[in-house]
Scaffold this active site. Structure first.
Site, PDB file in Angstrom:
ATOM      1  N   GLY A  14       0.831  -1.210   0.000  1.00 56.00           N
ATOM      2  CA  GLY A  14       0.000   0.000   0.000  1.00 56.00           C
ATOM      3  C   GLY A  14       0.856   1.247   0.000  1.00 56.00           C
ATOM      4  N   ALA A  25      15.299  11.036  -0.747  1.00 53.85           N
ATOM      5  CA  ALA A  25      16.417  10.993   0.200  1.00 53.85           C
ATOM      6  C   ALA A  25      17.425   9.913  -0.187  1.00 53.85           C
ATOM      7  CB  ALA A  25      15.885  10.735   1.616  1.00 53.85           C
ATOM      8  N   ARG A  75       1.135  -5.052  -5.118  1.00 56.13           N
ATOM      9  CA  ARG A  75       1.312  -6.216  -4.243  1.00 56.13           C
ATOM     10  C   ARG A  75       1.535  -7.383  -5.196  1.00 56.13           C
ATOM     11  NH1 ARG A  75      -0.631  -4.037   0.601  1.00 56.13           N
ATOM     12  NH2 ARG A  75      -2.506  -2.776   0.425  1.00 56.13           N
ATOM     13  N   ASP A 106       4.896  -4.778   6.053  1.00 54.45           N
ATOM     14  CA  ASP A 106       5.160  -6.144   6.468  1.00 54.45           C
ATOM     15  C   ASP A 106       5.349  -7.135   5.300  1.00 54.45           C
ATOM     16  OD1 ASP A 106       5.295  -7.640   8.833  1.00 54.45           O
ATOM     17  OD2 ASP A 106       3.380  -8.570   8.334  1.00 54.45           O
ATOM     18  N   THR A 130       4.386   2.367   5.695  1.00 54.18           N
ATOM     19  CA  THR A 130       2.995   1.914   5.777  1.00 54.18           C
ATOM     20  C   THR A 130       2.227   2.820   6.729  1.00 54.18           C
ATOM     21  OG1 THR A 130       1.533   0.198   6.668  1.00 54.18           O
ATOM     22  CG2 THR A 130       3.771   0.153   7.476  1.00 54.18           C
ATOM     23  N   ASP A 132      -0.009   1.838   8.558  1.00 54.00           N
ATOM     24  CA  ASP A 132      -0.469   1.023   9.695  1.00 54.00           C
ATOM     25  C   ASP A 132       0.421   1.142  10.945  1.00 54.00           C
ATOM     26  OD1 ASP A 132      -2.340   0.156   7.857  1.00 54.00           O
ATOM     27  OD2 ASP A 132      -1.317  -1.729   7.433  1.00 54.00           O
ATOM     28  N   ASP A 134       2.758  -0.746  11.881  1.00 56.70           N
ATOM     29  CA  ASP A 134       2.775  -2.043  12.564  1.00 56.70           C
ATOM     30  C   ASP A 134       4.091  -2.809  12.426  1.00 56.70           C
ATOM     31  OD1 ASP A 134       2.495  -2.499   9.877  1.00 56.70           O
ATOM     32  OD2 ASP A 134       0.939  -4.011  10.051  1.00 56.70           O
ATOM     33  N   ARG A 167     -26.259  11.927  17.375  1.00 54.17           N
ATOM     34  CA  ARG A 167     -26.121  10.557  16.882  1.00 54.17           C
ATOM     35  C   ARG A 167     -24.836   9.901  17.400  1.00 54.17           C
ATOM     36  NH1 ARG A 167     -27.699  12.007  10.633  1.00 54.17           N
ATOM     37  NH2 ARG A 167     -29.869  11.343  10.783  1.00 54.17           N
ATOM     38  N   ARG A 176      -5.183  -2.472   9.175  1.00 58.38           N
ATOM     39  CA  ARG A 176      -5.112  -3.933   9.018  1.00 58.38           C
ATOM     40  C   ARG A 176      -5.319  -4.613  10.375  1.00 58.38           C
ATOM     41  NH1 ARG A 176      -3.449  -6.501   4.317  1.00 58.38           N
ATOM     42  NH2 ARG A 176      -2.399  -4.687   3.511  1.00 58.38           N
ATOM     43  N   GLY A 190     -10.675  13.511  20.265  1.00 59.28           N
ATOM     44  CA  GLY A 190     -11.584  13.590  21.416  1.00 59.28           C
ATOM     45  C   GLY A 190     -12.749  12.627  21.290  1.00 59.28           C
ATOM     46  N   GLU A 192     -15.137   9.313  21.859  1.00 59.45           N
ATOM     47  CA  GLU A 192     -15.604   8.719  23.113  1.00 59.45           C
ATOM     48  C   GLU A 192     -15.030   7.326  23.343  1.00 59.45           C
ATOM     49  OE1 GLU A 192     -17.448  10.901  21.396  1.00 59.45           O
ATOM     50  OE2 GLU A 192     -17.369  12.261  23.100  1.00 59.45           O
ATOM     51  N   LYS A 218     -23.759  11.981  27.500  1.00 67.16           N
ATOM     52  CA  LYS A 218     -23.599  12.590  26.182  1.00 67.16           C
ATOM     53  C   LYS A 218     -24.754  12.302  25.243  1.00 67.16           C
ATOM     54  CE  LYS A 218     -18.708  12.843  26.599  1.00 67.16           C
ATOM     55  NZ  LYS A 218     -17.386  12.585  26.073  1.00 67.16           N
ATOM     56  N   ASN A 219     -25.022  13.253  24.407  1.00 67.68           N
ATOM     57  CA  ASN A 219     -26.094  13.066  23.438  1.00 67.68           C
ATOM     58  C   ASN A 219     -25.570  12.683  22.060  1.00 67.68           C
ATOM     59  OD1 ASN A 219     -28.024  13.684  25.318  1.00 67.68           O
ATOM     60  ND2 ASN A 219     -27.781  15.875  24.957  1.00 67.68           N
ATOM     61  N   ARG A 260      -5.015   7.194   2.866  1.00 68.08           N
ATOM     62  CA  ARG A 260      -3.669   6.902   2.343  1.00 68.08           C
ATOM     63  C   ARG A 260      -3.075   8.042   1.513  1.00 68.08           C
ATOM     64  NH1 ARG A 260      -3.882   0.940   1.049  1.00 68.08           N
ATOM     65  NH2 ARG A 260      -3.494   1.453  -1.112  1.00 68.08           N
TER      66      ARG A 260
HETATM   67  O1  F6P Z   1      -1.383  -1.704   4.712  1.00 67.69           O
HETATM   68  C1  F6P Z   1      -1.931  -0.498   4.347  1.00 67.69           C
HETATM   69  C2  F6P Z   1      -3.423  -0.626   4.123  1.00 67.69           C
HETATM   70  O2  F6P Z   1      -3.939   0.654   3.808  1.00 67.69           O
HETATM   71  C3  F6P Z   1      -4.205  -1.252   5.281  1.00 67.69           C
HETATM   72  O3  F6P Z   1      -4.453  -0.353   6.314  1.00 67.69           O
HETATM   73  C4  F6P Z   1      -5.434  -1.737   4.575  1.00 67.69           C
HETATM   74  O4  F6P Z   1      -5.994  -2.830   5.262  1.00 67.69           O
HETATM   75  C5  F6P Z   1      -4.907  -2.175   3.236  1.00 67.69           C
HETATM   76  O5  F6P Z   1      -3.685  -1.487   3.041  1.00 67.69           O
HETATM   77  C6  F6P Z   1      -5.818  -1.907   2.082  1.00 67.69           C
HETATM   78  O6  F6P Z   1      -5.235  -2.422   0.935  1.00 67.69           O
HETATM   79  P1  F6P Z   1      -5.725  -2.117  -0.543  1.00 67.69           P
HETATM   80  O7  F6P Z   1      -5.301  -0.738  -0.899  1.00 67.69           O
HETATM   81  O8  F6P Z   1      -5.047  -3.143  -1.371  1.00 67.69           O
HETATM   82  O9  F6P Z   1      -7.221  -2.224  -0.544  1.00 67.69           O
END
Ligand code: F6P
Length: 327
Positions: A14, A25, A75, A106, A130, A132, A134, A167, A176, A190, A192, A218-219, A260
């Protein structure tokens, strides 16, 4: 590395804002230090197909502020096969590319690890890219800060309508399997509550939220929900509220891919610039098969195998902070 050969650079998986700043860079720092660089288009797919072009300092002008990636991304299924990686290796040999710099998440770094294990005469250096956040071994990944800011901007707008109509809004964000975007955007906007994968205990997060916050004072409410293929994310929780608490007016907003895109934040531009420059420093030190990370504002070298193997934990203090501040 032999300076007669090339450094190849690609973006994979992604896209994330700041990838262009990283390409710039790496290219500029490589040229500054006497290396030559080739850009590889469409990630590993382009490497297999030989979509390669030499990059000059001018080629990376005027891109630091642009989202997405000028090298395109993909990918690649084929790169997960031995045959695909063999083709990629042959292209590297033909193009005299000795080192591959991979900007991605990853899955992209998993591919790099396998590739480097199979072909010992090439070097792979990973840059964490990424939204994410992660990847283990780095406090931040390129693109995370921009995505976080984008989410917060959107939630601020959703809050206006949520308040006016009294609402509950379930706002679904990406990430992910990781809840960094959800938890931190909830704190910053902020909200909830946040429903994140890392907090999946026996305690029902929806139940906790309803009894703790919404019903009492809260409403209107904003709940940030991590996308989750397992339970269906925001839609799932909205459906549950409709059934279990029909007195509430519920809406869902799935932010999707707008998270993204966009011009990278200053934080992402600086991070990408530092990590990209550090990749070249690592090569000058003959480092191999590492990911460049940042921890406590210091550049670190993380073996790629560790960055992809270990789960990056979310700081549990963040859960407490949100709970305390959202009363
Ligand atoms: O890994 C980045 C990410 O944006 C994730 O947060 C999300 O689950 C995934 O890629 C979405 O992938 P795609 O762009 O292939 O739908």
């Amino acid at each position: 590395m032999n300076k007669e050969n090339y450094i190849g650079i690609l973006t994979s998986g992604g896209d994330a804002s700041g990838m262009n700043a990283a390409i710039r860079a790496v290219t500029r720092s490589a040229i500054y230090n006497g290396f030559k660089v080739k850009g590889i288009y469409r990630g590993y797919e382009g490497l297999i197909a030989g979509e390669v072009k030499e990059l000059t300092t001018e080629d990376v002008s005027n891109i630091i502020q642009r989202g997405g990636t000028i090298l395109k991304t993909a990918r690649s299924k084929e790169f997960t096969t031995e045959e695909g990686r063999r083709k990629a290796y042959e292209v590297m040999k033909k193009e005299h590319i000795e080192t591959l710099i991979i900007i991605g998440g990853d899955g992209s770094l998993t591919g790099a690890r396998t590739f480097a294990e199979e072909y010992e005469d090439i070097t792979c250096i990973g840059l964490p890219g990424t939204i994410d956040n992660d990847l283990w071994g780095t406090d931040m990944t390129i693109g995370y800060d921009t995505a976080l800011n984008t989410i917060v901007e959107c939630v601020d707008k959703i809050r206006d309508t949520a308040t006016s109509h009294e609402r509950i809004f379930f706002v679904e964000v990406m990430g992910r399997d990781a809840g960094f975007l959800a938890q931190n955007s909830a704190i910053a906007s902020g909200a909830e509550a946040a429903i994140i994968p890392e907090d999946q205990t026996d305690v029902d997060q929806l139940e906790t939220f309803i009894s703790r916050g919404f019903r009492k004072t809260k409403n209107s409410s904003i709940v940030i929900v991590s996308e989750s293929p397992k339970d269906g994310g925001a839609m799932h929780y909205a459906e549950r509220v409709r059934k279990e608490y029909p007195q509430y007016d519920v809406r869902v907003s799935i932010l999707g891919h707008l998270q993204r895109g966009g011009s990278p934040s200053a934080g992402d531009r600086i991070l990408a610039s530092r990590l990209g420059e550090a990749a070249i420093q690592a090569l000058l030190e003959d480092q191999r098969n590492i990911m460049i990370g940042i921890r406590n504002d210091e550049i670190v070298y993380v073996p790629i195998s560790e960055a992809i193997k270990k789960d990056k934990p979310i700081n549990k203090d963040l859960i407490r902070v949100l709970n305390e501040l959202s009363i």
